[in-house]
Design an enzyme around this catalytic site. Structure first.
Site, PDB file in Angstrom:
ATOM      1  N   GLY A 106       0.831  -1.216   0.000  1.00  0.00           N
ATOM      2  CA  GLY A 106       0.000   0.000   0.000  1.00  0.00           C
ATOM      3  C   GLY A 106       0.861   1.259   0.000  1.00  0.00           C
ATOM      4  N   ARG A 170       0.931  -5.493  -5.139  1.00  0.00           N
ATOM      5  CA  ARG A 170       1.108  -6.401  -4.001  1.00  0.00           C
ATOM      6  C   ARG A 170       1.569  -7.797  -4.401  1.00  0.00           C
ATOM      7  NH1 ARG A 170      -0.366  -4.520   0.819  1.00  0.00           N
ATOM      8  NH2 ARG A 170      -1.925  -2.877   0.971  1.00  0.00           N
ATOM      9  N   ASP A 201       5.902  -7.786   4.329  1.00  0.00           N
ATOM     10  CA  ASP A 201       5.879  -8.821   3.302  1.00  0.00           C
ATOM     11  C   ASP A 201       6.804  -8.473   2.141  1.00  0.00           C
ATOM     12  OD1 ASP A 201       4.137 -10.522   4.642  1.00  0.00           O
ATOM     13  OD2 ASP A 201       2.377  -9.426   3.935  1.00  0.00           O
ATOM     14  N   LYS A 225       8.700   0.687   4.778  1.00  0.00           N
ATOM     15  CA  LYS A 225       7.532   1.498   4.444  1.00  0.00           C
ATOM     16  C   LYS A 225       6.267   0.874   4.992  1.00  0.00           C
ATOM     17  CE  LYS A 225       4.768  -0.046   2.143  1.00  0.00           C
ATOM     18  NZ  LYS A 225       3.592  -0.628   1.499  1.00  0.00           N
ATOM     19  N   THR A 226       5.424   1.552   5.617  1.00  0.00           N
ATOM     20  CA  THR A 226       4.026   1.187   5.847  1.00  0.00           C
ATOM     21  C   THR A 226       3.411   2.156   6.849  1.00  0.00           C
ATOM     22  OG1 THR A 226       2.394  -0.412   6.603  1.00  0.00           O
ATOM     23  CG2 THR A 226       4.559  -0.635   7.593  1.00  0.00           C
ATOM     24  N   ASP A 228       1.133   1.465   8.650  1.00  0.00           N
ATOM     25  CA  ASP A 228       0.688   0.698   9.818  1.00  0.00           C
ATOM     26  C   ASP A 228       1.645   0.822  11.003  1.00  0.00           C
ATOM     27  OD1 ASP A 228      -1.204  -0.063   8.030  1.00  0.00           O
ATOM     28  OD2 ASP A 228      -0.518  -2.127   7.811  1.00  0.00           O
TER      29      ASP A 228
HETATM   30  P1  FBP Z   1       1.049  -2.159   3.609  1.00  0.00           P
HETATM   31  O1  FBP Z   1       1.177  -3.152   4.702  1.00  0.00           O
HETATM   32  O2  FBP Z   1       1.328  -2.702   2.289  1.00  0.00           O
HETATM   33  O3  FBP Z   1       1.848  -0.926   3.878  1.00  0.00           O
HETATM   34  O4  FBP Z   1      -0.458  -1.677   3.540  1.00  0.00           O
HETATM   35  C1  FBP Z   1      -1.052  -0.997   4.569  1.00  0.00           C
HETATM   36  C2  FBP Z   1      -2.544  -0.915   4.426  1.00  0.00           C
HETATM   37  O5  FBP Z   1      -2.916   0.406   4.132  1.00  0.00           O
HETATM   38  C3  FBP Z   1      -3.243  -1.429   5.683  1.00  0.00           C
HETATM   39  O6  FBP Z   1      -3.352  -0.443   6.665  1.00  0.00           O
HETATM   40  C4  FBP Z   1      -4.555  -1.900   5.146  1.00  0.00           C
HETATM   41  O7  FBP Z   1      -5.118  -2.903   5.948  1.00  0.00           O
HETATM   42  C5  FBP Z   1      -4.195  -2.448   3.799  1.00  0.00           C
HETATM   43  O8  FBP Z   1      -3.046  -1.750   3.387  1.00  0.00           O
HETATM   44  C6  FBP Z   1      -5.284  -2.268   2.776  1.00  0.00           C
HETATM   45  O9  FBP Z   1      -4.951  -2.985   1.657  1.00  0.00           O
HETATM   46  P2  FBP Z   1      -5.486  -2.702   0.192  1.00  0.00           P
HETATM   47  O10 FBP Z   1      -4.672  -1.569  -0.349  1.00  0.00           O
HETATM   48  O11 FBP Z   1      -5.176  -3.954  -0.528  1.00  0.00           O
HETATM   49  O12 FBP Z   1      -6.940  -2.384   0.272  1.00  0.00           O
END
Ligand code: FBP
Length: 694
Positions: A106, A170, A201, A225-226, A228
């Protein structure tokens, strides 16, 4: 007439002011593009070296040793001044290089600055070096789709949010074939190194690539990066090496600005409880930061709920000489009761409104739901492993999926011995609303993660809250407290003596907020009480001021549900993230130029002031653990959860009752303001980090 209006439109469209105000490049964008992030001092050195730091210890992982033999012995490396380099080493540092870069997972604010930092440093040492950006994440690597990053491209995205420059994806590099395709792309491009900007991941992808590319002499560096915030690295001795991933601060600040706006709306037009679900996958780091930023009335930290014990139930059972096992761990029902308790107490103190923050991953910490998630993960993974066609394609509708589960309970599944799903599971699962069952059965992401962001967690919780509040209202326990001054002014012009009527109407006529007695739950019961206490006669109507007070005490529970996620992760980065990410880009280059591979670029001391920041490389293999993914144990980077012993959590716990303001005290909402990239008002790091650095 028509002709004249056409002409004037042409005039309007050609007017320079129209061009100026409708341009997609506004002043903020121009300022952001020209803003220069601060550089850690070491990067002003002409050359750098890397110093191995064996003092930072991590326990070894047998599986990492087996699967990643060539990089498993990596240790933490610090970037130090390299002026003392030999002439040969200086020439080697400056050689012409080709470096590939990709985003993965993300979006997270600041990603473009990682590329900018990398690009600037690559060009600084050799203007003939080239940087290639793989398009749409790992897919670009697999399909050899890339663009060359140029000065004008980098300049157009400096300090701007999103990953739009080269996009993201992803895809997991999880097969020998994908690994070989990736290697081929990099060899065809004669890459010296690849930089993978991604979450846990994606850094797992990076470390496996590093292992495979080692013999080809191509280095791989990961970047944490994230939004979260669940990539945090501590050594075995609890020394913090990476306090937080990039993007976290901006997302938290962006969410917090919106949440804080809701606190001002809620306390102005007093009628709503605003329920804010906040992204973050499993971990509640973002919720904790938003709680500090906004002082919302209720914020749930999933990690805390996992340890929940209902002492009241334990005591009750003890008295009966039994044990209540349901008192241990959080259930949806307990959670809705806790929420109701706050709602009722605030209402009793005249505040039938509020703002609550719920982490999107809360379900992971609710026992009964976690069991479903684990069982369904296993069932879906088992199906996918044993069939050519995937579970969701075979069973596209909810009913088809439910029917498959039912067959498992009857031992009629494709694998009769697969008894993980029993009749009790089926019964309990079918008690959940259809939208929620659908959410729990939804397709897992490419890495096998449950997609919390797609499940309407807040709806199921709030439905239970509404149901319970209705019961409490019928029992006369959910009422709005009547402020004494309001009562007195309403009664002023009536023929009644306020003190006398107060004793008839209220439980606590002495208090500032007076609560109508539990037995009075409707106009009918109110009339009966007034007759019984001889305030009125049988044939009289309820006197208007008394009816008015009753109506005022009668709560309507109205909610507005909000989801903060995609908006914040697309935000332009904060000052902290601008500086952090630019320096991560610089760090990546210096790790590569000094020959590192399989390392994650990081900044130590992020939780301290900027002049204490230190660029380092962290061995990714040391962050890996075996985890169940898609029905198999896999070596992945361990996600970091909120530490309940951390300063930040302990301070939150101590302050949250004050923010709840479920007593007569006023709300203590905080206004964090908008995301900024400059200016003295901008905080220089996340609040949780500041607290953890004390
Ligand atoms: P990453 O772990 O790839 O940084 O993604 C974070 C995130 O925004 C989470 O907070 C959320 O649960 C998920 O991606 C949402 O995923 P998607 O973009 O597939 O809807």
């Amino acid at each position: 007439m028509e002709n004249q209006s056409c002409k004037s439109l042409e005039f309007l469209l050609n007017h320079p002011k129209t061009g100026h105000v409708t341009s997609n490049v506004n002043t903020e964008t121009i300022e952001r593009r020209s803003f220069s992030p601060k550089k850690i001092k070491i990067f002003s050195s002409k050359y750098t070296n890397i110093k191995d730091c064996p003092e930072y210890k991590f326990s070894n992982n047998k599986e990492a040793e087996r699967l990643l033999p060539d990089i498993n012995n990596n240790i933490v490396q610090k970037i130090i001044p390299g002026e003392g380099k030999t002439e040969k080493a200086k020439q080697a540092f400056k050689i012409r290089r080709n470096i590939g870069v990709l985003f993965s997972g993300g979006p997270a604010p600041g990603g473009h600055n990682v590329v900018a930092g990398l690009y600037d440093e690559v060009k600084k040492y050799n203007s003939e070096s080239r940087v290639f950006g793989f398009l749409s994440g790992p897919d670009g690597l697999l399909e050899s789709k890339y663009i060359e990053i140029t000065q004008s491209l980098v300049d157009a995205y400096r300090n701007l949010g999103g990953f739009s420059m080269i996009k993201t994806g992803r895809t997991k590099i999880d097969s020998k074939n994908k690994m070989e395709l990736s290697l081929k792309t990099c060899m065809d491009l004669e890459l010296d190194a690849l930089v993978v900007i991604g979450g846990d991941d994606s850094n797992t992808n990076a470390v496996f690539l590093a292992q495979r590319f080692k013999s080809a002499g191509i280095k791989v560096i990961g970047v944490p990066k994230t939004i979260d915030g669940d990539i945090q690295v501590k050594t075995d001795d609890k020394e913090t090496l990476c306090a937080i991933s990039f993007g976290f601060h901006t997302a938290a600040r962006a969410f917090s600005q919106n949440i804080s706006n809701l606190t001002s709306d809620a306390s102005s037009d007093i009628k709503y409880w605003h329920v804010c679900k906040v992204m973050g996958r499993v971990a509640s780091h973002l919720t904790l930061e938003c709680a500090f930023q906004t002082h919302a009335n209720l914020s749930f930290i999933g990690e805390e709920l996992a340890d929940y014990t209902d002492h009241h139930r334990i005591e009750k059972a003890k008295k009966k000489g039994t044990i209540d096992y349901t008192a241990y761990g959080m259930t949806l029902r307990h959670l809705s009761r806790l929420i109701c308790d706050t709602i009722v107490r605030r209402a009793a103190n005249g505040k039938n409104f509020g703002v609550m923050i719920v982490p999107e991953g809360i379900l992971e910490f609710i026992n009964e739901i976690q069991v479903f998630i684990i069982k369904l993960n296993a069932i879906i993974a088992d199906y996918n492993l044993t069939h050519d066609i995937d579970f969701h394609t075979s069973f596209p509708t909810l009913n088809a999926k439910l029917e498959y589960l039912r067959r498992l309970t009857r031992g009629m599944g494709d694998r009769d011995k697969f008894s993980i799903w029993n009749l009790r599971d089926d019964d309990l699962f079918n008690q959940l609303p259809a939208f929620f069952r659908e959410g729990l059965l939804m397709e897992r992401d490419t890495h096998g993660n449950f997609q919390f962001s797609q499940v309407k967690t807040e709806d199921i919780i709030m439905d239970m809250v509404k149901e319970y509040l209705t019961i409490l209202k019928e029992q006369g326990k959910y009422k709005i407290g009547i402020e004494r001054s309001y009562y007195e002014s309403t009664m002023k012009n009536s023929k009644f003596i306020p003190d006398k009527i107060a004793k008839v109407l209220f439980n606590n006529p002495e208090d500032k907020y007076m609560l109508i007695k539990e037995s009075i739950i409707s106009l009918k019961t109110l009339k009966q009480v007034l007759i019984n206490t001889e305030v009125i006669n049988q044939n009289d109507n309820i006197p208007e001021p008394i009816a008015q007070i009753f109506k005022k005490s009668d709560p309507k529970f109205k909610t507005q549900i909000h989801f903060y996620g995609y908006d914040g992760r697309g935000s332009d980065p904060t000052y902290f993230d601008c500086n952090y990410t630019y320096n991560l880009g610089l760090t990546s280059f210096h790790l590569i130029a000094n020959g590192a591979t399989g390392q994650m670029a990081a900044i130590k001391n992020l939780e301290k002031k900027f002049d204490k920041w230190e660029p380092i490389g962290i061995p990714i293999t040391k962050l890996m653990r075996l985890e169940e993914r898609k029905g198999k144990l896999e070596l992945v980077i361990e996600k970091s959860l909120v530490d309940l012993d951390s300063n930040a959590f302990r301070v939150f716990k101590a302050l949250r009752d004050g923010w709840m303001a479920a007593d007569g005290n006023p709300d203590r909402y905080r206004r964090p303001g908008p995301v900024r990239f400059a200016g003295i008002a901008e905080e220089d790091r996340p609040i949780t980090l500041m607290l953890n650095s004390i």
